[in-house]
Design an enzyme around this catalytic site. Sequence first.
Site, PDB file in Angstrom:
ATOM      1  N   GLY A  20      66.171  35.999   1.268  1.00 58.04           N
ATOM      2  CA  GLY A  20      67.210  35.067   0.868  1.00 58.04           C
ATOM      3  C   GLY A  20      67.806  35.429  -0.481  1.00 58.04           C
ATOM      4  O   GLY A  20      69.033  35.408  -0.677  1.00 58.04           O
ATOM      5  N   ARG A  39      62.960  25.460  -2.994  1.00 58.90           N
ATOM      6  CA  ARG A  39      62.111  24.276  -2.856  1.00 58.90           C
ATOM      7  C   ARG A  39      61.460  23.901  -4.186  1.00 58.90           C
ATOM      8  O   ARG A  39      61.323  22.731  -4.524  1.00 58.90           O
ATOM      9  CB  ARG A  39      61.029  24.529  -1.795  1.00 58.90           C
ATOM     10  CG  ARG A  39      60.185  23.302  -1.468  1.00 58.90           C
ATOM     11  CD  ARG A  39      59.232  23.567  -0.326  1.00 58.90           C
ATOM     12  NE  ARG A  39      59.945  23.919   0.897  1.00 58.90           N
ATOM     13  CZ  ARG A  39      60.487  23.038   1.729  1.00 58.90           C
ATOM     14  NH1 ARG A  39      60.422  21.737   1.451  1.00 58.90           N
ATOM     15  NH2 ARG A  39      61.095  23.433   2.826  1.00 58.90           N
ATOM     16  N   GLY A 143      69.091  43.975  11.121  1.00 60.80           N
ATOM     17  CA  GLY A 143      69.212  45.392  10.795  1.00 60.80           C
ATOM     18  C   GLY A 143      68.082  45.850   9.895  1.00 60.80           C
ATOM     19  O   GLY A 143      67.164  45.084   9.577  1.00 60.80           O
ATOM     20  N   ALA A 147      64.116  43.861   1.787  1.00 60.87           N
ATOM     21  CA  ALA A 147      64.733  43.097   0.701  1.00 60.87           C
ATOM     22  C   ALA A 147      64.739  43.848  -0.635  1.00 60.87           C
ATOM     23  O   ALA A 147      65.749  43.867  -1.333  1.00 60.87           O
ATOM     24  CB  ALA A 147      64.022  41.752   0.557  1.00 60.87           C
ATOM     25  N   LYS A 198      60.712  43.657  16.686  1.00 62.86           N
ATOM     26  CA  LYS A 198      60.326  44.756  15.796  1.00 62.86           C
ATOM     27  C   LYS A 198      59.185  44.357  14.869  1.00 62.86           C
ATOM     28  O   LYS A 198      58.382  45.210  14.459  1.00 62.86           O
ATOM     29  CB  LYS A 198      61.529  45.269  15.006  1.00 62.86           C
ATOM     30  CG  LYS A 198      62.224  44.212  14.145  1.00 62.86           C
ATOM     31  CD  LYS A 198      61.708  44.137  12.729  1.00 62.86           C
ATOM     32  CE  LYS A 198      62.359  43.011  11.966  1.00 62.86           C
ATOM     33  NZ  LYS A 198      61.933  42.953  10.549  1.00 62.86           N
ATOM     34  N   ASP A 251      66.343  48.712  12.694  1.00 66.12           N
ATOM     35  CA  ASP A 251      65.401  47.752  12.130  1.00 66.12           C
ATOM     36  C   ASP A 251      63.969  48.125  12.477  1.00 66.12           C
ATOM     37  O   ASP A 251      63.045  47.986  11.663  1.00 66.12           O
ATOM     38  CB  ASP A 251      65.735  46.355  12.667  1.00 66.12           C
ATOM     39  CG  ASP A 251      65.172  45.237  11.801  1.00 66.12           C
ATOM     40  OD1 ASP A 251      64.582  45.517  10.751  1.00 66.12           O
ATOM     41  OD2 ASP A 251      65.326  44.066  12.199  1.00 66.12           O
ATOM     42  N   THR A 255      61.054  48.827   9.614  1.00 65.39           N
ATOM     43  CA  THR A 255      59.945  47.883   9.525  1.00 65.39           C
ATOM     44  C   THR A 255      58.613  48.530   9.893  1.00 65.39           C
ATOM     45  O   THR A 255      57.568  48.169   9.349  1.00 65.39           O
ATOM     46  CB  THR A 255      60.201  46.665  10.441  1.00 65.39           C
ATOM     47  OG1 THR A 255      61.517  46.178  10.202  1.00 65.39           O
ATOM     48  CG2 THR A 255      59.202  45.550  10.171  1.00 65.39           C
ATOM     49  N   SER A 261      57.280  46.751   4.181  1.00 63.21           N
ATOM     50  CA  SER A 261      57.302  45.836   5.326  1.00 63.21           C
ATOM     51  C   SER A 261      56.032  44.989   5.353  1.00 63.21           C
ATOM     52  O   SER A 261      54.919  45.511   5.456  1.00 63.21           O
ATOM     53  CB  SER A 261      57.418  46.629   6.633  1.00 63.21           C
ATOM     54  OG  SER A 261      57.041  45.836   7.739  1.00 63.21           O
ATOM     55  N   VAL A 287      52.136  34.594   5.833  1.00 64.65           N
ATOM     56  CA  VAL A 287      51.878  35.175   7.146  1.00 64.65           C
ATOM     57  C   VAL A 287      53.044  36.061   7.552  1.00 64.65           C
ATOM     58  O   VAL A 287      54.211  35.663   7.454  1.00 64.65           O
ATOM     59  CB  VAL A 287      51.680  34.070   8.208  1.00 64.65           C
ATOM     60  CG1 VAL A 287      51.453  34.684   9.584  1.00 64.65           C
ATOM     61  CG2 VAL A 287      50.507  33.190   7.834  1.00 64.65           C
TER      62      VAL A 287
END
Length: 341
Positions: A20, A39, A143, A147, A198, A251, A255, A261, A287
């Site tokens: 995000g 949050r 894709g 991050a 994936k 992707d 990953t 990853s 997790v």
Amino acid sequence: MAGTATEVQRLTVLGAGSWGTAFAKVLGDAGRDVTMWARRPEVAAEIRERHRNSSYLPDIELPERITATADPAEALDGAQAVVLAVPSQTLRTNLSEWSGLLPREAILVSLAKGVELGTLKRMSQVIAEIAAVDDGRIVVVSGPNLAKEIALGQPSAAVVACTDHDNAKAIQQASFNQYFRPYTNTDVVGCELGGACKNVIALSCGMAAGLGLGTNTMATLITRGLAEMARLGAKLGADPLTFAGLAGVGDLVATCSSPLSRNRTFGERLGRGETLQEALDAAGGQVAEGVKSCTSIRELALSLGVDMPITDAMHRVCHEGVDPRRAGAELLGRSQKHEWS
């Protein structure tokens, strides 16, 4: 909401985790005005005042165009597009809290990759149900998007998929910058299945690495994993070409092969003999999406009569206590068949 694509200038990102935050930076670097919702008030304050999110992307400076708040109503006020950047298995709960605050005409953008436990719905289906919006207002981003690499400004590409191509183009334009190149697609089903499946295959590659296995094994798992997701996609009406693109093999490769990853590193811990709880503790309680998605994807495949042996093996390792070595031996010992059957 069909018609000419309009410019999206004001966006809200709901969720301040790694992806995000990185996607908010992409939007800011594309010249958009971004409000993030976090949050925890202290995370929002750090983003707003210091242009940092040290909890998830330390040492990354965020653009001045990004601000943040812990108040969802404040975050959503005036947004032309709303980016949903929460984990797949919490999307329903979170969106239920926000649905009454969503701007009426806003495009809803999903960053979550998974299949919901219990309902077996894709994320766009959950959004359509809870937000009570037409499919044409929901855009899926998928894709090879690790991050940290994106936050560092390393070149990357993605797919923005929507049944309304004008809305896909609007998000494409809003996120295009000097290091992030988005492509449009109308195959939402294929893009979402690629993104969900994936994560499960990356778990298997991590386990293989943890067992000390090499490149041949990784290539085999990636390729046969691609065959699994393509079979599931074909059953659900996805375009086969999607799985040959960024949301599929792109992707999948990123990953399955990168130490950045979470799914791969989580699987590696299991392959080294750690229990699910030990791997969870080592990951700071976070997790990996594939740990939960392996169960929902397995159930979806079973309901459709689709053979997904790697996905089944990952479910049994994660949730039935099967040893990774035994799961690998069982995969190799399956009956011989033609490659494309």
